[in-house]
Design an enzyme around this catalytic site. Structure first.
Site, PDB file in Angstrom:
ATOM      1  CG  ASP A   1      30.901 -46.965  53.776  1.00  0.00           C
ATOM      2  OD1 ASP A   1      31.417 -46.975  52.660  1.00  0.00           O
ATOM      3  OD2 ASP A   1      30.432 -45.934  54.293  1.00  0.00           O
TER       4      ASP A   1
ATOM      5  CG  HIS B   1      31.356 -42.417  53.042  1.00  0.00           C
ATOM      6  ND1 HIS B   1      31.077 -43.735  52.806  1.00  0.00           N
ATOM      7  CD2 HIS B   1      31.055 -41.775  51.889  1.00  0.00           C
ATOM      8  CE1 HIS B   1      30.636 -43.881  51.574  1.00  0.00           C
ATOM      9  NE2 HIS B   1      30.609 -42.700  50.990  1.00  0.00           N
TER      10      HIS B   1
HETATM   11  N1  LIG Z   1      27.659 -41.234  51.888  1.00  0.00           N
HETATM   12  C1  LIG Z   1      27.469 -42.160  50.962  1.00  0.00           C
HETATM   13  O1  LIG Z   1      27.439 -43.353  51.261  1.00  0.00           O
HETATM   14  C2  LIG Z   1      27.296 -41.786  49.530  1.00  0.00           C
HETATM   15  C3  LIG Z   1      27.393 -40.484  49.131  1.00  0.00           C
HETATM   16  N2  LIG Z   1      27.223 -40.131  47.820  1.00  0.00           N
HETATM   17  C4  LIG Z   1      27.290 -38.702  47.518  1.00  0.00           C
HETATM   18  O2  LIG Z   1      25.942 -38.199  47.467  1.00  0.00           O
HETATM   19  C5  LIG Z   1      25.908 -37.035  46.632  1.00  0.00           C
HETATM   20  C6  LIG Z   1      24.786 -37.167  45.606  1.00  0.00           C
HETATM   21  O3  LIG Z   1      25.062 -38.212  44.731  1.00  0.00           O
HETATM   22  P1  LIG Z   1      24.213 -38.403  43.391  1.00  0.00           P
HETATM   23  O4  LIG Z   1      22.774 -38.334  43.684  1.00  0.00           O
HETATM   24  O5  LIG Z   1      24.745 -39.605  42.734  1.00  0.00           O
HETATM   25  O6  LIG Z   1      24.680 -37.124  42.565  1.00  0.00           O
HETATM   26  P2  LIG Z   1      23.888 -36.355  41.402  1.00  0.00           P
HETATM   27  O7  LIG Z   1      24.843 -35.461  40.735  1.00  0.00           O
HETATM   28  O8  LIG Z   1      23.133 -37.326  40.569  1.00  0.00           O
HETATM   29  O9  LIG Z   1      22.817 -35.506  42.229  1.00  0.00           O
HETATM   30  C7  LIG Z   1      23.167 -34.412  43.007  1.00  0.00           C
HETATM   31  C8  LIG Z   1      22.066 -33.397  42.862  1.00  0.00           C
HETATM   32  O10 LIG Z   1      22.384 -32.296  43.722  1.00  0.00           O
HETATM   33  C9  LIG Z   1      21.924 -31.142  43.062  1.00  0.00           C
HETATM   34  N3  LIG Z   1      22.556 -29.959  43.632  1.00  0.00           N
HETATM   35  C10 LIG Z   1      23.743 -29.389  43.336  1.00  0.00           C
HETATM   36  N4  LIG Z   1      23.927 -28.288  44.083  1.00  0.00           N
HETATM   37  C11 LIG Z   1      22.855 -28.181  44.884  1.00  0.00           C
HETATM   38  C12 LIG Z   1      22.457 -27.254  45.863  1.00  0.00           C
HETATM   39  N5  LIG Z   1      23.219 -26.192  46.181  1.00  0.00           N
HETATM   40  N6  LIG Z   1      21.275 -27.440  46.491  1.00  0.00           N
HETATM   41  C13 LIG Z   1      20.478 -28.484  46.163  1.00  0.00           C
HETATM   42  N7  LIG Z   1      20.792 -29.387  45.234  1.00  0.00           N
HETATM   43  C14 LIG Z   1      21.971 -29.234  44.598  1.00  0.00           C
HETATM   44  C15 LIG Z   1      22.286 -31.364  41.593  1.00  0.00           C
HETATM   45  O11 LIG Z   1      21.522 -30.527  40.738  1.00  0.00           O
HETATM   46  C16 LIG Z   1      21.929 -32.830  41.435  1.00  0.00           C
HETATM   47  O12 LIG Z   1      20.606 -33.008  40.983  1.00  0.00           O
HETATM   48  C17 LIG Z   1      27.301 -36.929  45.988  1.00  0.00           C
HETATM   49  O13 LIG Z   1      28.072 -36.010  46.739  1.00  0.00           O
HETATM   50  C18 LIG Z   1      27.864 -38.338  46.155  1.00  0.00           C
HETATM   51  O14 LIG Z   1      29.253 -38.351  46.153  1.00  0.00           O
HETATM   52  C19 LIG Z   1      26.925 -41.064  46.878  1.00  0.00           C
HETATM   53  C20 LIG Z   1      26.828 -42.380  47.221  1.00  0.00           C
HETATM   54  C21 LIG Z   1      27.021 -42.848  48.574  1.00  0.00           C
HETATM   55  O1  LIG Z   2      32.276 -43.370  46.104  1.00  0.00           O
HETATM   56  C1  LIG Z   2      31.597 -42.359  45.873  1.00  0.00           C
HETATM   57  O2  LIG Z   2      32.006 -41.266  45.540  1.00  0.00           O
HETATM   58  C2  LIG Z   2      30.146 -42.499  46.143  1.00  0.00           C
HETATM   59  C3  LIG Z   2      30.094 -43.045  47.486  1.00  0.00           C
HETATM   60  O3  LIG Z   2      30.324 -42.336  48.433  1.00  0.00           O
HETATM   61  C4  LIG Z   2      29.974 -44.485  47.643  1.00  0.00           C
HETATM   62  O4  LIG Z   2      29.530 -45.192  46.734  1.00  0.00           O
HETATM   63  O5  LIG Z   2      30.305 -44.961  48.729  1.00  0.00           O
END
Ligand SMILES: NC(=O)C1=CN([C@@H]2O[C@H](COP(=O)(O)OP(=O)(O)OC[C@H]3O[C@@H](n4cnc5c(N)ncnc54)[C@H](O)[C@@H]3O)[C@@H](O)[C@H]2O)C=CC1
Ligand SMILES: O=C([O-])CC(=O)C(=O)O
Length: 364
Positions: free
Chosen positions: A191, A219
């Site tokens: 952000d 967030h």
């Molecule tokens: N804080 C931030 O700025 C942001 C946060 N996010 C969050 O980050 C997280 C990951 O996002 P992506 O990689 O796009 O999702 P994704 O779905 O592509 O990857 C998540 C991975 O976590 C794995 N997973 C599920 N349960 C698990 C467990 N118990 N232990 C280990 N691995 C497990 C899944 O198999 C998957 O490979 C989501 O919650 C998303 O909302 C995404 C973008 C920005």
């Molecule tokens: O918006 C979402 O769910 C993924 C995220 O946290 C971001 O891109 O900031």
């Protein structure tokens, strides 16, 4: 008595300079062979989108520097994809990569880790708020907290990325009481970077010339992107961003804030998946600044455990402006908060209190 003829003097000096140069090169060569001890970095959810973008960045030195060898531990429940990521990491022949562990076993994954990037969980889809993925994700953070506490290095630095990031970090803190609260953070750097980027686009200047925006709070869409203390570089010094806008231009109080608050949702709408590349890059920025320090005169935003600063209730995981030195973050104190900011900072704190209650109702 003169030892050398005047004609010989320059030759002797040249010879001495040559020998000194050879000696310096030799010492430099010897020093280079003493490489740093590898740092072990855990990435959970490593087979996911963020994981896939992040692990090569870590292995290339984007997180800890180009002279820091790393061992990468990857945890995911999707074992086949995880093994494929391991194969690709090996095939990339990264010079800094000293080892890769790919596992579905949380204890093995946490063994001896110095830095833990927690991105495992389910991402939100179009139309969802981040807290809509609460019940599944907080239970993951509850169960992984004790493995981290038991098996990670005692001074392990933890960054929670998975949503709802602040509340997952709070749950992790609650179930891993042996990990110092100073070592548990959550990601709001994406952000922060989005806010810098919006200002740079608007003013048509390079993003490196803008600094000291702040993301306050959660967030989530209640976060408060605050540009009231931000500055831009000018020829001799700095100027406040606000001074570059006409008095009646309310962009910083309106569109700027909503664009940053909604940027994650906008990416999901267009891409049909949440941000991964920018999230992975922000993870590297967060850890690099935490470990290696923030540049002088610059602060960044990090979700950290509130100590009551700025009237934010203690015990919330809240995003503040911080500076980092010697591996520790400190909240930037003493910034003036006007009534407009106060209201927005408190609204995000209220949402975090509600999320905490909701998270606990999912767990007990
Ligand atoms: N804080 C931030 O700025 C942001 C946060 N996010 C969050 O980050 C997280 C990951 O996002 P992506 O990689 O796009 O999702 P994704 O779905 O592509 O990857 C998540 C991975 O976590 C794995 N997973 C599920 N349960 C698990 C467990 N118990 N232990 C280990 N691995 C497990 C899944 O198999 C998957 O490979 C989501 O919650 C998303 O909302 C995404 C973008 C920005
Ligand atoms: O918006 C979402 O769910 C993924 C995220 O946290 C971001 O891109 O900031």
């Amino acid at each position: 008595m003169e030892y050398f003829q005047p004609i010989e003097k320059p030759l002797v000096l040249l010879g001495c300079a040559y020998l000194s140069w050879k000696m310096i090169r030799h010492i430099w060569g010897v020093l280079k062979t003493f490489e740093k001890e590898p740092v072990t970095v855990l990435v959970t959810g490593a087979a996911g989108q963020i994981g896939y973008a992040l692990v090569p960045m870590i292995a290339r030195g984007a997180m800890l520097g180009g002279d820091q060898p790393v061992i990468i531990h990857m945890l995911d429940v999707a074992s086949e994809s995880l093994n494929a990521v391991k194969m690709e990491l090996i095939d990339s022949a990264f010079p800094l990569l000293r080892g890769v562990v790919a596992t579905t076993d949380v204890s093995e994954a946490c063994q001896g880790v110095n830095i833990a990037i927690m991105a495992g969980g389910i991402p939100r889809r179009e139309g969802m708020e981040r807290k809509d993925v609460m019940s599944k994700n907080v239970s993951i953070y509850k169960s992984q907290a004790s493995a981290l506490q038991q098996h990670a290095a005692p001074d392990c630095k933890v960054l929670v990325v998975a949503n709802p990031a602040n509340t997952n970090a709070l749950i992790l803190r609650e179930f891993a009481p042996a990990i110092s609260e100073k070592n548990i953070t959550c990601l709001t750097r994406l952000d922060h970077n989005r806010a810098l980027a919006q200002i740079s686009e608007k003013l048509d200047i390079h993003v490196s010339e803008v600094k000291n925006v702040i993301i306050w709070g959660n967030h989530s869409s209640t976060q408060y992107p605050d540009a009231s203390h931000a500055t831009v570089k000018i020829e001799r010094g700095e100027k406040r961003v606000a001074e570059l806008f006409a008095d009646d231009d309310k962009w910083l109080q309106t569109e700027f804030i909503t664009t940053v608050q909604q940027r994650g949702a906008e990416i999901i709408k267009v891409r049909k998946q949440s941000s991964a590349l920018s999230a992975a890059s922000a993870v590297c920025d967060h850890i690099r600044d935490w470990v290696l320090g923030t540049p002088k005169g610059t602060w960044v935003s990090m979700g950290v455990y509130s100590d009551g600063s700025y009237g934010i209730p203690p015990g919330l995981m809240y995003s503040f402006p911080v500076t980092c030195k010697n591996g520790e973050w400190s909240i930037v104190e003493g910034l003036k908060i006007d009534a407009f900011s106060r209201e927005k900072m408190d609204a995000s704190a209220r949402e975090l209190i509600e999320e905490k209650v909701l998270a606990n109702s999912c767990l007990y």
